[in-house]
Design a protein around this motif. Sequence first.
Motif, short mmCIF file in Angstrom:
data_model
loop_
_atom_site.label_atom_id
_atom_site.label_comp_id
_atom_site.label_asym_id
_atom_site.label_seq_id
_atom_site.Cartn_x
_atom_site.Cartn_y
_atom_site.Cartn_z
N LEU A 1 63.27 -40.61 5.53
CA LEU A 1 63.46 -39.26 5.00
C LEU A 1 64.93 -38.83 4.99
CD1 LEU A 1 60.39 -37.59 6.73
CD2 LEU A 1 60.55 -38.47 4.38
N HIS A 2 65.82 -39.71 5.45
CA HIS A 2 67.26 -39.43 5.47
C HIS A 2 67.55 -38.14 6.23
CE1 HIS A 2 67.52 -42.66 2.57
NE2 HIS A 2 66.63 -42.03 1.81
N GLN A 3 66.92 -38.01 7.41
CA GLN A 3 67.11 -36.84 8.26
C GLN A 3 67.41 -37.31 9.68
OE1 GLN A 3 64.14 -33.71 7.92
NE2 GLN A 3 63.45 -34.54 5.97
N PRO A 4 68.67 -37.66 9.96
CA PRO A 4 69.01 -38.25 11.26
C PRO A 4 68.74 -37.35 12.47
CG PRO A 4 70.99 -37.83 9.95
CD PRO A 4 69.81 -37.55 9.07
N VAL B 1 63.26 -34.26 14.59
CA VAL B 1 62.52 -34.40 15.83
C VAL B 1 61.04 -34.47 15.45
CG1 VAL B 1 61.90 -33.34 18.03
CG2 VAL B 1 64.25 -33.15 17.16
N VAL B 2 60.40 -35.57 15.83
CA VAL B 2 59.01 -35.81 15.44
C VAL B 2 58.10 -35.60 16.64
CG1 VAL B 2 57.40 -37.56 14.60
CG2 VAL B 2 59.69 -37.40 13.62
N THR B 3 57.07 -34.79 16.44
CA THR B 3 56.05 -34.58 17.45
C THR B 3 54.73 -35.15 16.94
OG1 THR B 3 55.35 -32.46 16.52
CG2 THR B 3 57.16 -32.42 18.14
N ARG B 4 53.72 -35.13 17.78
CA ARG B 4 52.39 -35.60 17.36
C ARG B 4 51.86 -34.77 16.18
NH1 ARG B 4 49.24 -39.01 19.94
NH2 ARG B 4 47.38 -37.90 19.25
N GLU B 5 52.27 -33.52 16.07
CA GLU B 5 51.78 -32.63 15.03
C GLU B 5 52.53 -32.77 13.71
OE1 GLU B 5 52.61 -31.50 18.22
OE2 GLU B 5 50.53 -31.72 18.83
N ALA B 6 53.59 -33.55 13.69
CA ALA B 6 54.40 -33.71 12.48
C ALA B 6 53.56 -34.34 11.36
CB ALA B 6 55.62 -34.58 12.77
N SER B 7 53.76 -33.83 10.15
CA SER B 7 53.02 -34.35 8.99
C SER B 7 53.78 -34.01 7.71
CB SER B 7 51.62 -33.75 8.94
OG SER B 7 51.68 -32.38 8.57
N ALA B 8 53.25 -34.48 6.61
CA ALA B 8 53.86 -34.17 5.31
C ALA B 8 53.84 -32.67 5.04
CB ALA B 8 53.13 -34.92 4.20
N LYS B 9 52.93 -31.97 5.68
CA LYS B 9 52.83 -30.52 5.47
C LYS B 9 53.97 -29.75 6.12
CE LYS B 9 47.81 -30.62 5.26
NZ LYS B 9 46.55 -30.24 5.93
N ASN B 10 54.57 -30.31 7.17
CA ASN B 10 55.60 -29.55 7.88
C ASN B 10 56.95 -30.27 8.00
OD1 ASN B 10 55.09 -31.36 10.02
ND2 ASN B 10 53.66 -29.95 11.00
N ILE B 11 57.13 -31.36 7.25
CA ILE B 11 58.43 -32.04 7.21
C ILE B 11 58.90 -32.13 5.76
CG2 ILE B 11 59.67 -34.19 7.63
CD1 ILE B 11 57.96 -34.69 10.03
N ASP C 1 56.98 -36.76 0.83
CA ASP C 1 56.09 -36.71 -0.33
C ASP C 1 55.30 -38.01 -0.41
OD1 ASP C 1 57.92 -38.60 -1.27
OD2 ASP C 1 58.84 -37.23 -2.71
N SER C 2 54.58 -38.20 -1.50
CA SER C 2 53.70 -39.37 -1.61
C SER C 2 54.49 -40.69 -1.62
CB SER C 2 52.81 -39.27 -2.85
OG SER C 2 53.59 -39.15 -4.01
N LEU D 1 54.63 -45.86 5.72
CA LEU D 1 53.58 -46.77 6.16
C LEU D 1 54.03 -48.23 6.08
CD1 LEU D 1 50.41 -45.03 4.72
CD2 LEU D 1 51.13 -45.17 7.11
N TRP D 2 54.75 -48.59 5.03
CA TRP D 2 55.26 -49.97 4.92
C TRP D 2 56.19 -50.28 6.09
CZ3 TRP D 2 59.86 -52.47 4.79
CH2 TRP D 2 59.81 -53.82 4.45
N ASN D 3 57.07 -49.33 6.39
CA ASN D 3 58.00 -49.54 7.50
C ASN D 3 57.30 -49.61 8.84
OD1 ASN D 3 61.10 -49.46 6.85
ND2 ASN D 3 60.11 -48.12 5.36
N VAL D 4 56.25 -48.82 9.02
CA VAL D 4 55.47 -48.86 10.26
C VAL D 4 54.79 -50.22 10.40
CG1 VAL D 4 53.46 -47.90 11.46
CG2 VAL D 4 55.16 -46.37 10.44
N GLU D 5 54.18 -50.69 9.32
CA GLU D 5 53.54 -52.01 9.36
C GLU D 5 54.56 -53.09 9.74
OE1 GLU D 5 49.76 -51.93 6.33
OE2 GLU D 5 51.72 -52.42 5.47
N HIS D 6 55.73 -53.03 9.15
CA HIS D 6 56.77 -54.02 9.41
C HIS D 6 57.28 -53.90 10.85
CE1 HIS D 6 60.89 -55.72 9.15
NE2 HIS D 6 60.24 -56.66 8.48
#
Length: 83
Positions: free
Chosen positions: A18-21, A24-34, A38-39, A46-51
């Motif tokens: 997301l280019h946001q150095p 701060v990510v919490t368990r509640e973080a989602s596309a709705k609040n960051i 986007d899609s 997800l690709w990066n998480v899998e890798h």
Amino acid sequence: MTENEILTRLQDILRDVLHQPALVVTREASAKNIAGWDSLAHVDILWNVEHEFSVKFALGEIQDLQNVGGLADLLIQKLAARR
């Protein structure tokens, strides 16, 4: 791997994708609040998480995820199944 370690690694991925150095990510973080999650970013995340974690997600596993906490829980399950 602990939940905190997973959340730290997920935070690094989200910051990068997301280019946001300073993000701060919490368990509640989602596309709705960051901003910028986007899609297209979602697919990249997800690709990066899998890798990063050397896992593969089935569509059924990820379609109901609501936030980073759900993703962390899924990763804990997948990593535990490899033991």
